[in-house]
Scaffold this motif. Structure first.
Motif, mmCIF file in Angstrom:
data_model
loop_
_atom_site.group_PDB
_atom_site.id
_atom_site.type_symbol
_atom_site.label_atom_id
_atom_site.label_comp_id
_atom_site.label_asym_id
_atom_site.label_seq_id
_atom_site.Cartn_x
_atom_site.Cartn_y
_atom_site.Cartn_z
ATOM 1 N N PRO A 10 0.827 -1.212 0.000
ATOM 2 C CA PRO A 10 0.000 0.000 0.000
ATOM 3 C C PRO A 10 0.862 1.264 0.000
ATOM 4 O O PRO A 10 1.784 1.397 0.796
ATOM 5 N N GLY A 11 0.580 2.145 -0.946
ATOM 6 C CA GLY A 11 1.312 3.396 -1.085
ATOM 7 C C GLY A 11 2.394 3.351 -2.142
ATOM 8 O O GLY A 11 2.839 4.390 -2.626
ATOM 9 N N VAL A 81 10.207 5.047 10.989
ATOM 10 C CA VAL A 81 9.235 4.114 11.588
ATOM 11 C C VAL A 81 9.578 3.846 13.052
ATOM 12 O O VAL A 81 8.705 3.777 13.911
ATOM 13 N N ALA A 82 10.864 3.718 13.351
ATOM 14 C CA ALA A 82 11.305 3.424 14.724
ATOM 15 C C ALA A 82 11.304 4.667 15.608
ATOM 16 O O ALA A 82 11.437 4.557 16.828
ATOM 17 N N SER A 147 3.199 11.036 6.672
ATOM 18 C CA SER A 147 4.397 10.301 7.113
ATOM 19 C C SER A 147 4.112 9.423 8.334
ATOM 20 O O SER A 147 4.776 8.414 8.533
ATOM 21 N N ALA A 148 3.122 9.778 9.129
ATOM 22 C CA ALA A 148 2.776 8.952 10.293
ATOM 23 C C ALA A 148 2.182 7.609 9.874
ATOM 24 O O ALA A 148 2.133 6.681 10.678
ATOM 25 N N GLN A 149 1.762 7.485 8.623
ATOM 26 C CA GLN A 149 1.186 6.237 8.127
ATOM 27 C C GLN A 149 2.240 5.268 7.604
ATOM 28 O O GLN A 149 1.929 4.135 7.268
ATOM 29 N N ILE A 150 3.505 5.708 7.522
ATOM 30 C CA ILE A 150 4.568 4.826 7.050
ATOM 31 C C ILE A 150 4.791 3.750 8.104
ATOM 32 O O ILE A 150 4.918 4.041 9.284
ATOM 33 N N ALA A 151 4.815 2.498 7.676
ATOM 34 C CA ALA A 151 4.996 1.375 8.604
ATOM 35 C C ALA A 151 5.811 0.294 7.922
ATOM 36 O O ALA A 151 5.974 0.292 6.697
ATOM 37 N N LEU A 162 5.186 0.149 3.949
ATOM 38 C CA LEU A 162 3.870 0.437 3.394
ATOM 39 C C LEU A 162 3.325 1.706 4.005
ATOM 40 O O LEU A 162 3.848 2.206 5.003
ATOM 41 N N LEU A 163 2.265 2.214 3.407
ATOM 42 C CA LEU A 163 1.488 3.292 4.003
ATOM 43 C C LEU A 163 0.221 2.658 4.547
ATOM 44 O O LEU A 163 -0.558 2.070 3.791
ATOM 45 N N ARG A 164 0.023 2.757 5.849
ATOM 46 C CA ARG A 164 -1.189 2.191 6.449
ATOM 47 C C ARG A 164 -2.373 3.048 6.035
ATOM 48 O O ARG A 164 -2.433 4.232 6.327
ATOM 49 N N THR A 165 -3.312 2.412 5.372
ATOM 50 C CA THR A 165 -4.504 3.133 4.940
ATOM 51 C C THR A 165 -5.541 3.191 6.060
ATOM 52 O O THR A 165 -6.405 4.038 6.049
ATOM 53 N N HIS A 166 -5.426 2.284 7.008
ATOM 54 C CA HIS A 166 -6.247 2.325 8.215
ATOM 55 C C HIS A 166 -5.462 1.646 9.324
ATOM 56 O O HIS A 166 -4.497 0.918 9.077
#
Length: 196
Positions: A10-11, A81-82, A147-151, A162-166
């Motif tokens: 995702p992303g 991420v860390a 950027s907070a959705q990067i995981a 990925l980019l967390r979509t939810h």
């Protein structure tokens, strides 16, 4: 190792930097699959992402530059991420990439097709131009509101981003999610199994 390409995380369709950092992945067998494992594979990757013209042919030097950028970007994304300080050498390398070449493609004209833009450089400069575009995408993503959705994928040993979509999205693909669910189910069955 050559692999059948995994579905994009995702992303990755929207951010070429995610696609680049995910072009190497650790498989459940522990082996690494690398989409940039040879100059030919790196060329195909750049062409498929619209970063160089169809007729481009990379040399090993250019492939090494691209995989080097991938390593630096992976370091920056991992630190993000860390929540840790990114390595200074990775920041310096990405900044050099951002400033190495002009980012504007040249304006061309043909009487039958009209105006268009294209980069026109020797192959090494084409690769540098492509790398600058990837680095620009990464810098934009890492400093954006998303950027907070990067995981990182939560399915070891997978190491894709990925980019967390939810909030519930923890895996880069259905394949990784299915593997984790199967492992959990197996572990539950083993706990409930009678001792022999």
């Amino acid at each position: 190792m050559a692999i059948t390409p995994l579905p994009p995380a995702p992303g990755a369709d929207e951010h070429v930097s995610l696609s680049l950092i995910n072009s190497i992945v650790t498989l459940p067998s522990g082996q690494q699959a690398d989409e940039l494992g040879s100059p030919e594979q790196a060329t195909r990757w750049l062409i498929s992402h619209g970063l160089v013209p169809e007729h481009t042919s990379l040399l090993a030097y250019c492939q090494n530059q691209l995989t080097g950028l991938r390593g630096h970007l992976r370091s920056l994304f991992a630190a993000h991420v860390a929540g840790t300080t990114p390595p200074q050498h990775a920041l310096d390398a990405v900044n050099r990439t951002l400033t190495k070449v002009p980012s504007a493609p040249l304006l061309r004209y043909h009487p039958t097709t009209g105006l268009w833009r294209e980069p026109e450089h020797p192959v090494t400069q084409l690769v540098e131009h492509a790398m600058a575009q990837v680095a620009e995408d990464a810098a934009g993503l890492l400093t954006s509101s998303t950027s907070a959705q990067i995981a990182r994928c939560d399915a070891p040993p997978c190491n894709r981003f990925l980019l967390r979509t939810h909030a519930r999205r923890h895996w880069c693909s259905t394949r990784c999610g299915d593997r984790v669910r199967a492992a959990r189910s197996y572990a539950r069955r083993q706990i409930g199994a009678p001792a022999s």
